[in-house]
Enzyme design. Sequence first.
Site, PDB file in Angstrom:
ATOM      1  N   LYS A 115       0.835  -1.207   0.000  1.00 55.42           N
ATOM      2  CA  LYS A 115       0.000   0.000   0.000  1.00 55.42           C
ATOM      3  C   LYS A 115       0.870   1.256   0.000  1.00 55.42           C
ATOM      4  O   LYS A 115       0.525   2.250  -0.633  1.00 55.42           O
ATOM      5  CB  LYS A 115      -0.962  -0.017   1.183  1.00 55.42           C
ATOM      6  CG  LYS A 115      -2.094  -0.995   0.937  1.00 55.42           C
ATOM      7  CD  LYS A 115      -3.117  -0.998   2.042  1.00 55.42           C
ATOM      8  CE  LYS A 115      -4.233  -1.980   1.724  1.00 55.42           C
ATOM      9  NZ  LYS A 115      -5.111  -2.208   2.859  1.00 55.42           N
ATOM     10  N   LYS A 216      -2.829 -10.902  -7.521  1.00 56.27           N
ATOM     11  CA  LYS A 216      -4.155 -11.349  -7.065  1.00 56.27           C
ATOM     12  C   LYS A 216      -5.250 -10.439  -7.611  1.00 56.27           C
ATOM     13  O   LYS A 216      -5.005  -9.254  -7.870  1.00 56.27           O
ATOM     14  CB  LYS A 216      -4.201 -11.420  -5.537  1.00 56.27           C
ATOM     15  CG  LYS A 216      -4.226 -10.096  -4.850  1.00 56.27           C
ATOM     16  CD  LYS A 216      -4.665 -10.225  -3.389  1.00 56.27           C
ATOM     17  CE  LYS A 216      -4.811  -8.806  -2.852  1.00 56.27           C
ATOM     18  NZ  LYS A 216      -5.235  -8.655  -1.511  1.00 56.27           N
ATOM     19  N   LYS A 219     -10.016  -5.413  -5.813  1.00 55.99           N
ATOM     20  CA  LYS A 219     -11.050  -4.403  -6.065  1.00 55.99           C
ATOM     21  C   LYS A 219     -10.467  -3.151  -6.693  1.00 55.99           C
ATOM     22  O   LYS A 219     -11.109  -2.479  -7.462  1.00 55.99           O
ATOM     23  CB  LYS A 219     -11.658  -3.969  -4.725  1.00 55.99           C
ATOM     24  CG  LYS A 219     -12.760  -4.830  -4.199  1.00 55.99           C
ATOM     25  CD  LYS A 219     -13.243  -4.210  -2.885  1.00 55.99           C
ATOM     26  CE  LYS A 219     -13.853  -5.267  -2.002  1.00 55.99           C
ATOM     27  NZ  LYS A 219     -13.930  -4.883  -0.602  1.00 55.99           N
TER      28      LYS A 219
HETATM   29  P1  TYM Z   1     -10.440  -7.809   2.281  1.00 55.83           P
HETATM   30  O1  TYM Z   1     -11.593  -6.902   2.425  1.00 55.83           O
HETATM   31  O2  TYM Z   1      -9.307  -7.392   1.406  1.00 55.83           O
HETATM   32  O3  TYM Z   1     -10.901  -9.205   1.726  1.00 55.83           O
HETATM   33  C1  TYM Z   1     -11.946  -9.958   2.325  1.00 55.83           C
HETATM   34  C2  TYM Z   1     -11.628 -11.435   2.204  1.00 55.83           C
HETATM   35  O4  TYM Z   1     -11.446 -11.792   0.831  1.00 55.83           O
HETATM   36  C3  TYM Z   1     -10.214 -12.508   0.680  1.00 55.83           C
HETATM   37  N1  TYM Z   1      -9.657 -12.198  -0.653  1.00 55.83           N
HETATM   38  C4  TYM Z   1      -9.290 -13.112  -1.565  1.00 55.83           C
HETATM   39  N2  TYM Z   1      -9.335 -14.449  -1.560  1.00 55.83           N
HETATM   40  C5  TYM Z   1      -8.901 -15.094  -2.685  1.00 55.83           C
HETATM   41  N3  TYM Z   1      -8.441 -14.467  -3.786  1.00 55.83           N
HETATM   42  C6  TYM Z   1      -8.372 -13.114  -3.838  1.00 55.83           C
HETATM   43  N4  TYM Z   1      -7.939 -12.506  -4.939  1.00 55.83           N
HETATM   44  C7  TYM Z   1      -8.813 -12.374  -2.698  1.00 55.83           C
HETATM   45  N5  TYM Z   1      -8.904 -11.047  -2.405  1.00 55.83           N
HETATM   46  C8  TYM Z   1      -9.406 -10.964  -1.151  1.00 55.83           C
HETATM   47  C9  TYM Z   1      -9.343 -11.990   1.811  1.00 55.83           C
HETATM   48  O5  TYM Z   1      -8.320 -12.909   2.131  1.00 55.83           O
HETATM   49  C10 TYM Z   1     -10.348 -11.826   2.931  1.00 55.83           C
HETATM   50  O6  TYM Z   1     -10.553 -13.050   3.601  1.00 55.83           O
HETATM   51  N6  TYM Z   1      -7.689  -7.294   6.365  1.00 55.83           N
HETATM   52  C11 TYM Z   1      -8.889  -7.922   5.849  1.00 55.83           C
HETATM   53  C12 TYM Z   1     -10.160  -7.527   6.575  1.00 55.83           C
HETATM   54  C13 TYM Z   1     -10.154  -7.774   8.041  1.00 55.83           C
HETATM   55  C14 TYM Z   1     -10.241  -9.058   8.667  1.00 55.83           C
HETATM   56  C15 TYM Z   1     -10.299  -8.790  10.077  1.00 55.83           C
HETATM   57  C16 TYM Z   1     -10.272 -10.359   8.188  1.00 55.83           C
HETATM   58  C17 TYM Z   1     -10.156  -6.833   9.029  1.00 55.83           C
HETATM   59  N7  TYM Z   1     -10.262  -7.440  10.244  1.00 55.83           N
HETATM   60  C18 TYM Z   1     -10.390  -9.828  10.980  1.00 55.83           C
HETATM   61  C19 TYM Z   1     -10.371 -11.404   9.102  1.00 55.83           C
HETATM   62  C20 TYM Z   1     -10.429 -11.135  10.491  1.00 55.83           C
HETATM   63  C21 TYM Z   1      -9.045  -7.489   4.406  1.00 55.83           C
HETATM   64  O7  TYM Z   1      -8.550  -6.481   3.987  1.00 55.83           O
HETATM   65  O8  TYM Z   1      -9.883  -8.249   3.715  1.00 55.83           O
END
Ligand code: TYM
Length: 353
Positions: A115, A216, A219
């Site tokens: 980031k 990967k 969004k």
């Molecule tokens: P975020 O919002 O980026 O993504 C949400 C979930 O989607 C999964 N993910 C993917 N899985 C497979 N292939 C991809 N290309 C892909 N892109 C995203 C992520 O692994 C995630 O499970 N930091 C976290 C949010 C968070 C969180 C937490 C998660 C905040 N607090 C506590 C678990 C527990 C995040 O940015 O997810």
Amino acid sequence: MSDDKPVILTCAQPTGVLTMGNYLGAVKNWASMLDDHDCYFGVVDLHAITVQYTPAELRRNTLSCVAQYIACGLDPERASIFIQSHVTGHTELAWLLSCTTPIGELQRMTQFKEKAAKLGFKTSGENDVKFTHEGARAGASVNAGLLMYPVLMAADILLYNADKVPVGNDQRQHLELCRDIAQRFNNSHSPTFKIPEPYIPKSGARIMSLQEPSRKMSKSDENSTATLFILDQPDVLKKKIMSAVTDSGSEIRAAEDKPGVSNLLQIHSSLSGVPLDDLEAEFTGKGYGDLKRAVADVVISAMEPVGQRYKELIEDKSYLESVLKNGAATAQKRAYKMLAKVYRKAGFVERPR
Ligand code: TYM
């Protein structure tokens, strides 16, 4: 929601429509865990402000994310769906945990570095990460929230004393850090937190960009054809899939030297449930066009009901509010218990009743 089932806590950021990566790596997997677990699904609005944002968009995206969760099969009758900022304790616990987390551990996080790099900051060094401001975007800075991001994430998890955290592969490092933070607190005080286990699906844990399959699916990809959004119209989904980058040669198999084809096979397999081997056999002697058409069919038929349900839900604000009210109440009950325990163990004077 009962006390004797293992607890899962997991979240997504409300930064726009969920992608096929979010769906296959995360939300679809969560939906399969509803019956056997005590489930807490958060929409982490406080995390979403670590990058530039506009308030109106954040508000819209947060409610939209709740509707998307439900449309993807997260049943509010069998899970607590809540907004992170609605539950007292996430930021408080994050503060406590930040006071035992070395800055170096946070600077080392891959997502932090990525980031920062997006803002034009170059990082170097393993333990003592240095930032080069030269070349950074005008007015850009790496804010403290971005660095603290994984501590807040650890607080999300530990506040519920979660047993398992179902996430995609990209969150593995954050989970490791969360486990270290919990362990450190337990060692300094006395056993307080369970050490949460990551729960990463066998299939779909890392869905890649359709245009650059070495990265990967995300969004925020500047190339919108690289990402499948779960609310994309069928014709848009089809167009994106048909223009996906493939690999040299014409063979259809999942292999390291075939990242584009492997990604398409993975998407198909995760949605259709057909094992990769069987798909390879099915497509023997066929061309990339055939594979893409088949993937488009599978994606469109899986996403059509999601899109329809979403349309109904997003119009029904009072229903969404009732889901959030119940979700926050259940989550808050658990969070208060844990927060009181943590404060007590860490030596704080109990609040007068
Ligand atoms: P975020 O919002 O980026 O993504 C949400 C979930 O989607 C999964 N993910 C993917 N899985 C497979 N292939 C991809 N290309 C892909 N892109 C995203 C992520 O692994 C995630 O499970 N930091 C976290 C949010 C968070 C969180 C937490 C998660 C905040 N607090 C506590 C678990 C527990 C995040 O940015 O997810």
